[in-house]
Scaffold this active site. Structure first.
Site, PDB file in Angstrom:
ATOM      1  N   HIS A  19       0.828  -1.204   0.000  1.00  0.00           N
ATOM      2  CA  HIS A  19       0.000   0.000   0.000  1.00  0.00           C
ATOM      3  C   HIS A  19       0.870   1.264   0.000  1.00  0.00           C
ATOM      4  O   HIS A  19       0.680   2.162  -0.841  1.00  0.00           O
ATOM      5  CB  HIS A  19      -0.910  -0.007   1.235  1.00  0.00           C
ATOM      6  CG  HIS A  19      -1.806   1.174   1.341  1.00  0.00           C
ATOM      7  ND1 HIS A  19      -3.086   1.177   0.854  1.00  0.00           N
ATOM      8  CD2 HIS A  19      -1.613   2.417   1.875  1.00  0.00           C
ATOM      9  CE1 HIS A  19      -3.642   2.361   1.078  1.00  0.00           C
ATOM     10  NE2 HIS A  19      -2.761   3.127   1.700  1.00  0.00           N
ATOM     11  N   GLU A  20       1.806   1.318   0.923  1.00  0.00           N
ATOM     12  CA  GLU A  20       2.645   2.511   1.018  1.00  0.00           C
ATOM     13  C   GLU A  20       3.582   2.639  -0.186  1.00  0.00           C
ATOM     14  O   GLU A  20       3.911   3.745  -0.608  1.00  0.00           O
ATOM     15  CB  GLU A  20       3.450   2.488   2.323  1.00  0.00           C
ATOM     16  CG  GLU A  20       2.609   2.460   3.589  1.00  0.00           C
ATOM     17  CD  GLU A  20       1.637   3.623   3.683  1.00  0.00           C
ATOM     18  OE1 GLU A  20       1.877   4.668   3.044  1.00  0.00           O
ATOM     19  OE2 GLU A  20       0.612   3.487   4.393  1.00  0.00           O
ATOM     20  N   HIS A  23       1.857   4.538  -2.918  1.00  0.00           N
ATOM     21  CA  HIS A  23       1.963   5.989  -2.709  1.00  0.00           C
ATOM     22  C   HIS A  23       3.368   6.485  -3.086  1.00  0.00           C
ATOM     23  O   HIS A  23       3.522   7.511  -3.764  1.00  0.00           O
ATOM     24  CB  HIS A  23       1.694   6.335  -1.237  1.00  0.00           C
ATOM     25  CG  HIS A  23       0.272   6.156  -0.800  1.00  0.00           C
ATOM     26  ND1 HIS A  23      -0.798   6.657  -1.508  1.00  0.00           N
ATOM     27  CD2 HIS A  23      -0.258   5.533   0.297  1.00  0.00           C
ATOM     28  CE1 HIS A  23      -1.919   6.357  -0.865  1.00  0.00           C
ATOM     29  NE2 HIS A  23      -1.614   5.680   0.225  1.00  0.00           N
TER      30      HIS A  23
END
Length: 463
Positions: A19-20, A23
């Protein structure tokens, strides 16, 4: 316990990292300077700074989240020569892409995991129906047990057999049945012999997918032969002369089709607290025997602790019952496997959103919310079943994480996307005061959701 903790930490760390990283990669692609990439919170265990980008990568002790800290004038002064690399000065399109990249990375991981499983092949139960629950929709539709389903789909007046989708496994069938029940649609089954059956699921008014729903439908499990497994010492099965591998053909001259039916006959042998002797006809490696079996009587609780004394009596024989259902390996080619991964991710995402929406308007139970204890429990169980089961678990949780983060709640990625939508429509950002008020609402909603999920966890695991 060790396996459960390890599987849970690994799953959480991997999904947060993906997820990170979504980003992070999108921020770098958009020219934004990333100051820190952290997995976990609390004391830092490992730390490394990139000489090229200046980004600090950190692994912390508590793997319950993560973050990507970007250069931003709203958080600290930014040098004039680096202002063009600050997140807050980027065009709206770039900010949207950076924020959306995290949840989309989780959904992309789910697609990849499903595709890997499709390419490698997964052991699944053949779609052969077990004996239906008495009085259920399946029994009313004419299911007797032993039928093999070849195709199925939502029923419609002009639906032709070729319009039905192929059913390769029992899991395919249960997924379709759960979707139909929640959508209030009837289902048509096409059997191998050409017979068509209609299951009237629209009458169920289903609010959630659980064991009770499938009991009402009547299709609890695939066909499992009524075979005796391990015989426990000093039990009724051993006393009657039953052996591992015995295939039960009838009980008191009633033909037995599958293991669920046999278990129900044993349970019903002591309605008044006294076990009745049953006459079993069994096939022992081609030799037909008739044995007299007197089940042991046990008291089954019917409610909470205050009702345990008044539990109903049921029969037990002290043996495992039921052979493993017939299995097959479901495998897809490269493109078809990838496409099926996309379809599965879409279907699970859509069902997750529908369930959340139904909970908001009161049409689905809040018991559907699960927290970290349930996730940890499922992580351990799936890991104990093998790599395929664990990857399937990871895919499901990755979809849930992606969908959850896209919800329009402040503090979540979806909340920021909601701000950007307002900015795109009005031409001006949401005011700081407005964001502060919305964040308080978001905190309240998230704390409420987590509290309900934790209560559900405790009730589910220890209640």
């Amino acid at each position: 316990m060790v396996l459960t903790i390890a599987a849970f930490v690994l799953a959480l760390s991997l999904l947060i990292a993906i997820h990170e990283y979504g980003h992070y990669r999108m921020a770098v692609a958009c020219g934004v300077k990333v100051l820190r990439f952290s997995i976990g919170f609390g004391p830092v265990l490992l730390r490394w700074t990139s000489q090229k980008s200046g980004t600090e990568f950190a692994l912390s002790a508590l793997p319950l989240g993560g973050y990507v800290k970007m250069l931003d004038e709203r958080e600290a002064p930014v040098a004039t020569q680096e202002r063009h690399r600050a997140f807050n000065v980027q065009p709206l399109r770039s900010r949207v892409l950076i924020v959306a990249a995290g949840p989309l990375a989780n959904l992309g991981l789910a697609v990849l995991l499903y595709a890997v499983l499709n390419w490698g092949g997964v052991q699944m139960a053949v779609p052969v129906l077990g004996m239906p629950v008495p009085g259920s929709i399946a029994e009313q539709a004419g299911v007797v047990g032993g039928e093999r389903v070849s195709r199925a789909g939502f029923d419609a007046p002009d639906l032709a057999p070729d319009d039905l989708q192929s059913v390769r496994s029992f899991e395919d069938l249960t997924w379709l049945l759960s979707q139909a029940a929640l959508a209030g649609r009837d289902v048509r089954l096409l059997l191998d012999d050409g017979t068509q059956l209609r299951l009237g699921l629209a009458q169920l008014n289903a609010r959630e997918v659980d064991a009770d729903l499938f009991e009402r439908i009547g299709l609890m499990a695939p066909l499992s032969k009524p075979e005796i497994g391990d015989v426990l010492p000093e039990g009724a099965a051993q006393a009657a002369g039953l052996r591992t591998g015995d295939l039960v053909l009838s009980v008191d001259d009633l033909p037995v089709r599958d293991s669920r039916q046999l278990r129900e006959l044993i349970r019903a042998s002591a309605p008044d607290g006294v076990a009745q002797v049953q006459r079993w006809r069994v096939d022992r490696a081609g030799q037909f025997l008739v044995l007299e079996v007197r089940p042991d009587v046990v008291v089954q609780p019917v409610g909470g602790a205050e009702q345990r004394q008044a539990g109903r009596t049921v029969g037990r024989i002290g043996a495992y019952i039921g052979a493993q259902p017939e299995m097959l390996t479901v495998r897809y080619g490269p493109l078809e496997g990838l496409w099926q991964g996309v379809v599965k991710t879409w279907d699970v995402s859509a069902m997750t959103l529908k369930t959340l929406g139904r909970m908001v308007i009161g049409e689905a139970s809040l018991k559907n919310l699960s927290g970290p204890l349930t996730i940890a429990d499922y992580a351990g169980r799936s890991a104990s079943l093998g790599l395929s089961a664990y990857l399937l678990f990871l895919a499901l949780i990755s979809v849930s994480l992606g969908v959850l983060n896209l919800l329009p709640l402040p503090l979540l990625d979806g909340g920021h996307l909601m701000y950007y939508l307002w900015e795109g429509l009005t031409g001006r950002p949401v005011s700081e005061a407005g964001q502060a008020r919305l964040q308080r609402v978001g905190v309240f909603v998230l704390v409420l959701m987590m509290s309900i999920a934790l209560v559900n966890d405790v009730t589910r695991l220890f209640g």
